[in-house]
Write a protein that holds these residues in place. Structure first.
Motif, PDB file in Angstrom:
ATOM      1  N   ALA A 192      -5.521   0.464  -5.431  1.00  0.00           N
ATOM      2  CA  ALA A 192      -5.716  -0.918  -5.875  1.00  0.00           C
ATOM      3  C   ALA A 192      -5.239  -1.892  -4.801  1.00  0.00           C
ATOM      4  CB  ALA A 192      -4.990  -1.180  -7.204  1.00  0.00           C
ATOM      5  N   TYR A 193      -5.507  -1.545  -3.551  1.00  0.00           N
ATOM      6  CA  TYR A 193      -5.004  -2.307  -2.401  1.00  0.00           C
ATOM      7  C   TYR A 193      -5.993  -3.371  -1.971  1.00  0.00           C
ATOM      8  CZ  TYR A 193      -3.877  -3.352   2.485  1.00  0.00           C
ATOM      9  OH  TYR A 193      -3.589  -3.996   3.661  1.00  0.00           O
ATOM     10  N   ARG A 194      -5.482  -4.576  -1.844  1.00  0.00           N
ATOM     11  CA  ARG A 194      -6.242  -5.693  -1.288  1.00  0.00           C
ATOM     12  C   ARG A 194      -5.309  -6.519  -0.422  1.00  0.00           C
ATOM     13  NH1 ARG A 194      -8.691  -4.229  -5.773  1.00  0.00           N
ATOM     14  NH2 ARG A 194     -10.980  -4.397  -5.959  1.00  0.00           N
ATOM     15  N   PRO A 195      -5.534  -6.551   0.880  1.00  0.00           N
ATOM     16  CA  PRO A 195      -4.640  -7.323   1.745  1.00  0.00           C
ATOM     17  C   PRO A 195      -4.630  -8.787   1.349  1.00  0.00           C
ATOM     18  CG  PRO A 195      -6.646  -6.682   2.911  1.00  0.00           C
ATOM     19  CD  PRO A 195      -6.651  -5.941   1.615  1.00  0.00           C
ATOM     20  N   SER A 196      -3.453  -9.397   1.362  1.00  0.00           N
ATOM     21  CA  SER A 196      -3.318 -10.763   0.862  1.00  0.00           C
ATOM     22  C   SER A 196      -2.910 -11.772   1.930  1.00  0.00           C
ATOM     23  CB  SER A 196      -2.272 -10.795  -0.271  1.00  0.00           C
ATOM     24  OG  SER A 196      -1.003 -10.394   0.213  1.00  0.00           O
ATOM     25  N   VAL A 197      -2.523 -11.289   3.128  1.00  0.00           N
ATOM     26  CA  VAL A 197      -2.039 -12.189   4.170  1.00  0.00           C
ATOM     27  C   VAL A 197      -3.052 -12.224   5.320  1.00  0.00           C
ATOM     28  CG1 VAL A 197      -0.167 -12.730   5.768  1.00  0.00           C
ATOM     29  CG2 VAL A 197       0.350 -11.691   3.546  1.00  0.00           C
ATOM     30  N   LYS A 217     -11.679   3.115  -0.007  1.00  0.00           N
ATOM     31  CA  LYS A 217     -10.836   4.126  -0.638  1.00  0.00           C
ATOM     32  C   LYS A 217      -9.489   3.536  -1.040  1.00  0.00           C
ATOM     33  CE  LYS A 217      -9.330   8.899   0.053  1.00  0.00           C
ATOM     34  NZ  LYS A 217      -9.331  10.042   1.021  1.00  0.00           N
ATOM     35  N   ALA A 218      -8.935   2.684  -0.201  1.00  0.00           N
ATOM     36  CA  ALA A 218      -7.658   2.045  -0.526  1.00  0.00           C
ATOM     37  C   ALA A 218      -7.788   1.185  -1.783  1.00  0.00           C
ATOM     38  CB  ALA A 218      -7.167   1.207   0.644  1.00  0.00           C
ATOM     39  N   ARG A 219      -8.909   0.485  -1.895  1.00  0.00           N
ATOM     40  CA  ARG A 219      -9.119  -0.336  -3.102  1.00  0.00           C
ATOM     41  C   ARG A 219      -9.193   0.538  -4.346  1.00  0.00           C
ATOM     42  NH1 ARG A 219     -12.391  -3.521   0.467  1.00  0.00           N
ATOM     43  NH2 ARG A 219     -14.232  -2.277  -0.063  1.00  0.00           N
ATOM     44  N   ALA A 259       0.827  -1.204   0.000  1.00  0.00           N
ATOM     45  CA  ALA A 259       0.000   0.000   0.000  1.00  0.00           C
ATOM     46  C   ALA A 259       0.864   1.257   0.000  1.00  0.00           C
ATOM     47  CB  ALA A 259      -0.925  -0.007   1.214  1.00  0.00           C
ATOM     48  N   THR A 260       1.966   1.215   0.725  1.00  0.00           N
ATOM     49  CA  THR A 260       2.847   2.377   0.839  1.00  0.00           C
ATOM     50  C   THR A 260       3.493   2.715  -0.497  1.00  0.00           C
ATOM     51  OG1 THR A 260       3.270   1.792   3.146  1.00  0.00           O
ATOM     52  CG2 THR A 260       4.809   3.320   2.104  1.00  0.00           C
ATOM     53  N   VAL A 272       2.599   6.618  -6.152  1.00  0.00           N
ATOM     54  CA  VAL A 272       2.283   6.887  -7.563  1.00  0.00           C
ATOM     55  C   VAL A 272       0.788   7.024  -7.805  1.00  0.00           C
ATOM     56  CG1 VAL A 272       4.385   5.774  -8.410  1.00  0.00           C
ATOM     57  CG2 VAL A 272       2.322   4.399  -8.091  1.00  0.00           C
ATOM     58  N   ALA A 273      -0.022   6.986  -6.760  1.00  0.00           N
ATOM     59  CA  ALA A 273      -1.468   7.104  -6.922  1.00  0.00           C
ATOM     60  C   ALA A 273      -1.838   8.519  -7.358  1.00  0.00           C
ATOM     61  CB  ALA A 273      -2.164   6.766  -5.609  1.00  0.00           C
ATOM     62  N   PRO A 274      -2.917   8.658  -8.119  1.00  0.00           N
ATOM     63  CA  PRO A 274      -3.367   9.986  -8.542  1.00  0.00           C
ATOM     64  C   PRO A 274      -3.999  10.734  -7.368  1.00  0.00           C
ATOM     65  CG  PRO A 274      -4.909   8.321  -9.303  1.00  0.00           C
ATOM     66  CD  PRO A 274      -3.767   7.580  -8.668  1.00  0.00           C
ATOM     67  N   ALA A 275      -3.259  11.638  -6.765  1.00  0.00           N
ATOM     68  CA  ALA A 275      -3.741  12.304  -5.555  1.00  0.00           C
ATOM     69  C   ALA A 275      -3.024  13.620  -5.353  1.00  0.00           C
ATOM     70  CB  ALA A 275      -3.522  11.401  -4.342  1.00  0.00           C
TER      71      ALA A 275
END
Length: 325
Positions: free
Chosen positions: A302-307, A296-298, A236-237, A242-245
């Motif tokens: 494009a954040y999706r926790p995987s663990v 908002k993170a998604r 996420a970091t 590079v996120a549009p913000a």
């Protein structure tokens, strides 16, 4: 808040707090992806054993350089020249120690350091700064459901107050007319994993299994936390760089809020031993529940926790076992 075009591709990054838990994982991942990294930290491998362990791999990489410095007393400009992104992870952590006279240091490390870094970043026209904020900015949330970034922020501890102040300060700089530096502030929810600080919950549970010394359990164990594995936090970091913000606060969580008792059960299952526990009262500043809304993170990262938590505990236990032999 308004958005703008994405930051340019990261070729050179600066990571403050590089010798710490999340910072060192971030450094390792950036190096694997071909980024040149300058790390800044008050701790060095020469004066801090944890720093030596955390940066062991990075220090062997030609693309990494570690600068010993203090953002409160040193001039940050000398480190930021030519940076595509600054990852600001330096700060003084911990809810319980932040009361009393210690607040002065929290104010300096978490707020003043951020202000000085933002001044330098703007002066050198650094395109993006990613700030490590915290779920502690929300405060008590019982009955409110998962926390949204546009919800109420009412921190319950001096630590939380300083994290919210740092976050609002950085975003204010980003929103100033003509600002060249955009900001994404990440509200991390209880990050855990290898290299975790020994005073944090899962690390304390695993250490209690190893040493046999009882874990001090504050409260009744029904408190709920949204635990985030460190590799998910790092993904996420990097995405935030590079996120549009222009000026955004974004939750980073594990996707599930569980009780402390459930975590104790996971630890017992993974280690094959019950965690020895001694009870104590709830502590000032502790909140009953944290749970992140990740919508908002998604969308933005494009954040999706995987663990999942069980897998994360297994990884942290394997790491601790390799260190304790």
């Amino acid at each position: 808040m308004s958005t703008t075009s994405p930051a340019r591709r990261i070729e050179r990054a600066v990571v403050t707090g590089a010798a710490g838990f999340i910072g060192s994982h971030l450094v390792d991942t950036l190096l694997r992806r071909g980024v040149t990294v300058l790390g800044i930290d008050r701790r060095t491998p020469q004066n801090n054993d944890a720093a030596a362990q955390n940066l062991r791999d990075a220090l062997s990489e030609p693309a990494f350089r570690l600068a010993s410095g203090d953002l409160v007393t040193d001039e940050p400009k000398r480190w930021l020249e030519g940076a595509d992104a600054v990852f600001h992870l330096a700060g003084l952590p911990g809810v319980r120690p932040s009361w009393g006279d210690a607040f002065r240091e929290y104010l300096a490390c978490n707020v003043l350091a951020t202000q000085r870094l933002m001044e330098s970043a703007q002066s050198l026209r650094v395109p993006r700064l990613v700030l490590a904020s915290s779920s502690s900015v929300y405060g008590e949330t019982v009955g409110t459901g998962p926390l949204r970034e546009d919800g109420v922020t009412a921190p319950r501890s001096p630590y939380g107050v300083t994290k919210l102040a740092a976050e609002r300060l950085a975003l204010a700089y980003a929103l100033a007319p003509g600002s060249p530096t955009s900001v994404v502030a990440l509200r991390y929810f209880t990050v855990y994993g290898p290299r975790q600080r020994p005073d944090m919950a899962i690390g304390r549970m695993l250490s209690a299994v190893v040493t046999g010394q009882p874990l001090v359990l504050y409260g009744d164990g029904r408190q709920r936390r949204d635990f985030t594995f460190v590799t998910d936090a790092v993904e996420a970091t990097i995405a935030a760089a590079v996120a549009p913000a222009t000026a955004e606060a974004v939750n980073v969580g594990g996707g599930d809020s569980v009780t402390v008792r459930q975590v104790l059960r996971h630890v017992a299952d993974v280690t094959g031993k019950e965690v020895p526990v001694t009870a104590d009262e709830e502590q000032a500043g502790d909140v009953r529940t944290t749970a992140a809304d990740l919508s908002k993170a998604r969308t933005l990262l494009a954040y999706r926790p995987s663990v999942a938590l069980r897998e994360g505990v297994e990884r942290q236990w394997a790491w601790l076992s390799s260190r304790t032999g």
